[in-house]
Enzyme design. Structure first.
Site, PDB file in Angstrom:
ATOM      1  N   GLU A  47       0.823  -1.211   0.000  1.00  0.00           N
ATOM      2  CA  GLU A  47       0.000   0.000   0.000  1.00  0.00           C
ATOM      3  C   GLU A  47       0.854   1.258   0.000  1.00  0.00           C
ATOM      4  O   GLU A  47       0.524   2.241  -0.669  1.00  0.00           O
ATOM      5  CB  GLU A  47      -0.951   0.001   1.205  1.00  0.00           C
ATOM      6  CG  GLU A  47      -2.070  -1.019   1.108  1.00  0.00           C
ATOM      7  CD  GLU A  47      -3.018  -0.762  -0.055  1.00  0.00           C
ATOM      8  OE1 GLU A  47      -3.063   0.374  -0.558  1.00  0.00           O
ATOM      9  OE2 GLU A  47      -3.715  -1.708  -0.463  1.00  0.00           O
ATOM     10  N   TYR A 130      -6.094   6.485   4.589  1.00  0.00           N
ATOM     11  CA  TYR A 130      -6.328   5.459   3.569  1.00  0.00           C
ATOM     12  C   TYR A 130      -5.508   4.203   3.835  1.00  0.00           C
ATOM     13  O   TYR A 130      -6.041   3.087   3.829  1.00  0.00           O
ATOM     14  CB  TYR A 130      -6.013   5.976   2.154  1.00  0.00           C
ATOM     15  CG  TYR A 130      -5.902   4.816   1.197  1.00  0.00           C
ATOM     16  CD1 TYR A 130      -7.057   4.163   0.756  1.00  0.00           C
ATOM     17  CD2 TYR A 130      -4.662   4.307   0.819  1.00  0.00           C
ATOM     18  CE1 TYR A 130      -6.961   3.041  -0.055  1.00  0.00           C
ATOM     19  CE2 TYR A 130      -4.575   3.193   0.008  1.00  0.00           C
ATOM     20  CZ  TYR A 130      -5.718   2.566  -0.430  1.00  0.00           C
ATOM     21  OH  TYR A 130      -5.631   1.450  -1.208  1.00  0.00           O
ATOM     22  N   ASP A 148      -9.527   4.586  -2.370  1.00  0.00           N
ATOM     23  CA  ASP A 148      -8.460   5.102  -3.213  1.00  0.00           C
ATOM     24  C   ASP A 148      -9.081   5.734  -4.456  1.00  0.00           C
ATOM     25  O   ASP A 148     -10.303   5.907  -4.529  1.00  0.00           O
ATOM     26  CB  ASP A 148      -7.458   4.001  -3.564  1.00  0.00           C
ATOM     27  CG  ASP A 148      -8.039   2.941  -4.503  1.00  0.00           C
ATOM     28  OD1 ASP A 148      -9.257   2.970  -4.790  1.00  0.00           O
ATOM     29  OD2 ASP A 148      -7.270   2.072  -4.961  1.00  0.00           O
ATOM     30  N   CYS A 200     -14.636  -0.225 -14.392  1.00  0.00           N
ATOM     31  CA  CYS A 200     -15.140   1.136 -14.182  1.00  0.00           C
ATOM     32  C   CYS A 200     -13.989   2.120 -14.362  1.00  0.00           C
ATOM     33  O   CYS A 200     -13.632   2.873 -13.451  1.00  0.00           O
ATOM     34  CB  CYS A 200     -15.768   1.252 -12.795  1.00  0.00           C
ATOM     35  SG  CYS A 200     -16.802   2.720 -12.572  1.00  0.00           S
ATOM     36  N   CYS A 207     -19.338  -0.758 -19.034  1.00  0.00           N
ATOM     37  CA  CYS A 207     -20.575  -0.889 -18.258  1.00  0.00           C
ATOM     38  C   CYS A 207     -21.343  -2.167 -18.599  1.00  0.00           C
ATOM     39  O   CYS A 207     -22.023  -2.745 -17.735  1.00  0.00           O
ATOM     40  CB  CYS A 207     -21.471   0.325 -18.486  1.00  0.00           C
ATOM     41  SG  CYS A 207     -20.728   1.896 -17.949  1.00  0.00           S
ATOM     42  N   CYS A 210     -20.192  -4.853 -16.311  1.00  0.00           N
ATOM     43  CA  CYS A 210     -20.019  -4.489 -14.904  1.00  0.00           C
ATOM     44  C   CYS A 210     -21.027  -5.234 -14.035  1.00  0.00           C
ATOM     45  O   CYS A 210     -22.236  -5.222 -14.327  1.00  0.00           O
ATOM     46  CB  CYS A 210     -20.187  -2.987 -14.709  1.00  0.00           C
ATOM     47  SG  CYS A 210     -20.043  -2.466 -12.979  1.00  0.00           S
ATOM     48  N   CYS A 216     -26.130   1.170 -10.691  1.00  0.00           N
ATOM     49  CA  CYS A 216     -25.390   2.393 -10.981  1.00  0.00           C
ATOM     50  C   CYS A 216     -26.301   3.538 -11.394  1.00  0.00           C
ATOM     51  O   CYS A 216     -26.881   3.541 -12.491  1.00  0.00           O
ATOM     52  CB  CYS A 216     -24.356   2.125 -12.076  1.00  0.00           C
ATOM     53  SG  CYS A 216     -23.279   3.535 -12.396  1.00  0.00           S
TER      54      CYS A 216
END
Length: 345
Positions: A47, A130, A148, A200, A207, A210, A216
């Site tokens: 990270e 985060y 993020d 995305c 889409c 997805c 959405c």
């Protein structure tokens, strides 16, 4: 459109079980289901490396780091210069300095164990909200919101949040917390990251494939590709400076270690001037300095930098033996300076 955390969490985790990216720091969903626990050290290291950097760029760095320093105790015992050299090219060198501070804190004060909660993790050097949330969720299954850039994009589209970033950050964090499930929160966080990275995407989101297309709101309104909105960026100023590359007759190189604080702090590089609007020449030794035919251009987070590079042969200085000097261990900016100097040879 969004009907609550249950449907989103269940749908996304099912998708993740089938489509999770294979990453060197990640425990696969199948292994996780078999009881394999993520190593907090590897989660933390990945990270920190991934901040402001891409997965593709981090893979090799992560492999080299974990081969040399397989646990937090090994990293804590490492020489600062060795770690900074391995970090060269990842940028944002304050992260590397804090990496060592954090490793030494965990190894020395916490008996080698990372805290399990996001709140406790934030007390460690270099671990912000985060990173703390990511470690707590992925390594310890704390149901906290992990947000993020990929997650910001996914959530802004799911809920059609039109407030521009960075002003929308708190709203997006609250919405992420709302849909984060109590069970498998670490896998959910990684699933959200994968969804943003592979489907995305910023441009031309896929889409049609997805798993959350039915949830959405932005897709339903036909505005998915316009989100997240971003406030206009301020123009970056340009600063200037001088860099000096001196070698002796044996080919040894004049290097200096930069101060711990500031840009490129703690790294090896070539002597030079301050970086300002109107810098003054600052040759490190008396010599017949000659300007290289190319200048160096580099961009930091807050400004552009243009350096004039000068080269010379000198003898009265403390040189680094050529056999122990590797341009690849230098930060990207200093490698550019070295390359410019070579063009003058």
């Amino acid at each position: 459109m969004c009907d609550g955390k249950g449907a989103i969490g269940e749908t996304l985790l099912k998708w993740y079980d089938a489509h999770a990216r294979v990453l060197p720091w990640r425990i696969s969903p199948a292994d996780r289901a078999d009881g394999v626990r993520p190593d907090p050290y590897r989660v933390w290291l990945s990270e920190v490396m991934l901040q402001q950097t891409t997965v593709a760029a981090v893979r090799d760095y992560f492999r080299r780091f974990t081969e040399r320093w397989p646990d937090v105790a090994a990293l804590a015992a490492a020489e600062d210069g060795e770690v900074m050299a391995e970090w060269a090219g990842l940028g944002y060198y304050a992260r590397a300095r804090n990496l060592l501070k954090c490793a030494r804190c965990v190894a020395g004060d916490l008996e080698g164990r990372f805290p399990s909660s996001a709140a406790e993790l934030q007390t460690l050097p270099g671990i912000g909200p985060y990173t703390a949330a990511a470690i707590a969720a992925i390594a310890h299954d704390e149901p906290v919101a992990v947000v993020d850039g990929n997650v910001e994009r996914v959530v802004s589209r799911l809920f059609a949040v039109e407030t521009p970033l960075p002003g929308a950050k708190s709203e997006l964090t609250a919405l992420t917390a709302r849909i984060t499930p109590e069970t498998r929160p670490g896998d959910f966080a990684q699933a959200m990251m994968d969804l943003g990275a592979t489907i995305c995407t910023p441009r031309n989101p896929a889409c049609a494939i997805c798993p959350l297309v039915g949830e959405c709101s932005a897709r339903a309104q036909g505005i998915a590709e316009t989100l997240p909105r971003k406030a206009p960026k301020k123009a970056k100023p340009t600063r200037y400076g001088y860099a000096y590359v001196a070698m002796n007759g044996a080919g040894d190189v004049l290097l200096e270690r930069r101060p711990e604080k500031g840009l490129l702090g703690g790294t090896l590089g070539f002597p030079g001037s301050d970086w300002t609007d109107a810098p003054r020449p600052a040759p490190p030794v008396a010599a017949d300095w000659r300007e290289a035919p190319v200048e160096v251009r580099h961009t930091f987070t807050h400004f552009h930098l243009i350096l004039r590079v000068f080269t010379a042969r000198a003898e009265e200085a403390e040189f680094t033996p050529r056999a122990s000097f590797s341009p690849g261990d230098l930060p990207t900016l200093m490698r550019k300076v070295w390359n410019a100097a070579q063009s003058a040879e």
